[in-house]
Design an enzyme around this catalytic site. Structure first.
Site, PDB file in Angstrom:
ATOM      1  N   LYS A  82       0.842  -1.195   0.000  1.00  0.00           N
ATOM      2  CA  LYS A  82       0.000   0.000   0.000  1.00  0.00           C
ATOM      3  C   LYS A  82       0.878   1.246   0.000  1.00  0.00           C
ATOM      4  O   LYS A  82       1.917   1.282   0.677  1.00  0.00           O
ATOM      5  CB  LYS A  82      -0.904  -0.021   1.226  1.00  0.00           C
ATOM      6  N   SER A 157      -9.183   2.541   3.139  1.00  0.00           N
ATOM      7  CA  SER A 157      -8.200   3.198   2.286  1.00  0.00           C
ATOM      8  C   SER A 157      -7.281   2.233   1.534  1.00  0.00           C
ATOM      9  O   SER A 157      -6.531   2.652   0.649  1.00  0.00           O
ATOM     10  CB  SER A 157      -7.353   4.165   3.118  1.00  0.00           C
ATOM     11  N   SER A 181      -9.663   0.189   7.300  1.00  0.00           N
ATOM     12  CA  SER A 181      -9.133   0.371   5.943  1.00  0.00           C
ATOM     13  C   SER A 181      -8.663  -0.891   5.246  1.00  0.00           C
ATOM     14  O   SER A 181      -8.417  -0.871   4.038  1.00  0.00           O
ATOM     15  CB  SER A 181      -7.994   1.397   5.954  1.00  0.00           C
TER      16      SER A 181
END
Length: 473
Positions: A82, A157, A181
């Site tokens: 990520k 996210s 997330s």
């Protein structure tokens, strides 16, 4: 197998094929990179792709495989990171215009461990600005779309990570979870995502080491793939004082065995949340499968304090404080949703913030008492299916079963367990009438990560999901 099937093969199987010299790591990474080249312009799952680095690492793994000297537990296995995690020599943007061209010279704790495990880095996955919301759009690129329905959000996210895994753009993905997330996009994209116990995996570097809310974790198509990845990422790190001072378990082995005799609670609202009826019905039917697995499943009334308002204060003060100077410097580089959090943070007094922290303690105590009677808690993971992914000031459904539908209402099942630090996984459990994935949340007691994995694996065996692929590509 053909290249598409190869891209959807679990990492645990890829590992065996590479060790048996039946699969070349170069062949594997070439297949996945070709699929990324085909689909990433559509999905925007990756902000940065690293084909040269990936092929170099794959060639090194292939040489070791031919020599019979494979090293790390991920040797030759492709993975993504990520774009909130530092990666030495690889662009790291944090989803922010301020870091659009940032190339750090050091790895974050998790990136370093995945590299030492001899995995093959494919690139950095899409995320909103500093991970501040439950969608994956930002000002440096296009939004990440849901592979099951391309006008819908992937969630956030860790939206790019989940969209990539769901679409066969890499079997393993790193994600992070400060208020849901990992689990939000895992549910919306139909993959498995684990938020481990607080401190199971180090979170370094971090702008606030003592916040005690953010967790790194794995995102995969199968439970055992997540267990494999967790074993690499877990373990103490002196740079993160909240890490658990214990070596990782054999999490893949922990997936084996029955869950007969466990006492399991089901709640469709946690006493304060709203959920659309279709999603609740799908999740509740999945929860009833635990009876078939030998568990006692009850539906107790949950009487915990409602954490919405004090969590909102804690979240917005944290996000707003870290972004205030940037917002003043270049307000045009701050999205409306992030700007509103900065404004809201400025309206909170020190006394109100401390009251919110005290309320978190009270809430955690109530949840701990609840788990004295139950081994696991099952809930819907998200109260709705994936919504429109279009960027803008008013994102997401404004109504959930007749109740307000702001971001903090959509996350009513996720952030409570960031507040308590308990392990929680999102398990795919069905599809809506629109063909959108639904997730079941499996929550364990404090530090019971192995049990959450075993329960998730038992459900996966009873109701498999990994063979179903999204229509994209």
């Amino acid at each position: 197998m053909n290249t598409t099937d190869l891209c959807f093969t679990p990492a645990t199987e890829l590992k065996q094929l590479i060790a048996a010299r039946k699969l070349s790591p170069v062949e594997l990474v070439d297949a996945i990179l070709a699929r990324i080249e085909q689909l990433n312009p559509i999905l925007n799952a990756y902000l940065t792709v690293t084909p040269d680095l990936a092929r170099t690492r794959a060639r090194e793994s292939e040489a070791r495989a031919r020599a019979g000297t494979l090293r790390g537990p991920l040797d030759g296995i492709p993975y993504s990171v990520k774009d909130l995690e530092l990666t030495a020599g690889v662009r790291t943007t944090f989803g922010s215009k301020w870091f659009e061209h940032n190339v750090p010279d050091t790895d974050g704790a998790v990136a370093a461990r995945l590299k030492r495990a001899d995995g093959v880095l494919l690139g950095k996955t899409n995320t909103p600005h500093y991970g501040h919301k439950d969608m994956a759009d930002n000002l440096i690129g296009s939004p990440c779309w849901n592979p099951w329905k391309l006008d819908r959000t992937s969630g956030g996210s860790s939206g790019g990570a989940c969209a990539a895994v769901a679409s066969g753009l890499g079997p393993l993905a790193h994600g992070s979870d400060g208020a849901g997330s990992i689990r939000i996009p895992a549910a919306l994209c139909g993959v498995f995502g684990l938020k481990p116990s607080l401190g199971r995996i180090p979170y370094y570097p971090s702008p606030d080491l003592w916040a005690g809310r953010s967790h790194n974790g794995p995102i995969t198509r199968t439970v055992r793939d997540a267990a494999l990845m967790l074993g690499v990422m877990a373990g103490p790190d002196p740079r993160d004082p909240l890490t658990i001072d214990a070596p990782p378990e054999d999490y893949v082995a922990a997936c084996d065995g029955e869950i007969k005799g466990l006492r399991v609670a089901w709640s469709g609202d946690l006493g304060f949340g709203a959920c659309v009826p279709e999603v609740r019905q799908i999740a509740e039917a999945a929860a009833r499968r635990f009876t078939d697995l030998g568990c006692t499943v009850e539906a107790p009334t949950v009487t915990w304090p409602n954490p919405r308002e004090f969590h909102k204060i804690i979240w917005e003060v944290s996000v707003g404080t870290r972004n205030l100077e940037h917002a003043l410097e270049r307000p045009d580089w701050i999205e409306p949703s992030l700007a509103q959090m900065v404004i809201n943070a400025g309206r909170v007094s020190a006394i109100d913030f401390q009251k919110a922290l005290l309320a978190r303690t009270e809430f955690t105590n109530a949840v701990t008492r609840f788990f004295e009677d139950y081994d696991l808690l099952l809930t819907p993971q998200m109260p709705v299916g994936a919504w429109s992914g279009a960027p803008g000031a008013n994102q997401g459904p404004r109504d959930i079963d007749g109740r307000p539908g702001t971001m903090f209402d959509r996350l009513c099942f996720t952030y409570p367990f960031n507040l308590t630090g308990q392990p929680a996984a999102s398990v795919p459990c069905g599809f809506t009438s629109e063909g959108l994935p639904v997730g079941l949340q499996v929550v364990g007691r404090w530090h019971a990560d192995a049990l959450v994995l075993r329960a998730s694996a038992a459900f996966e065996a009873a109701q498999p999901w990994a063979d179903r692929r999204p229509p994209v590509g």
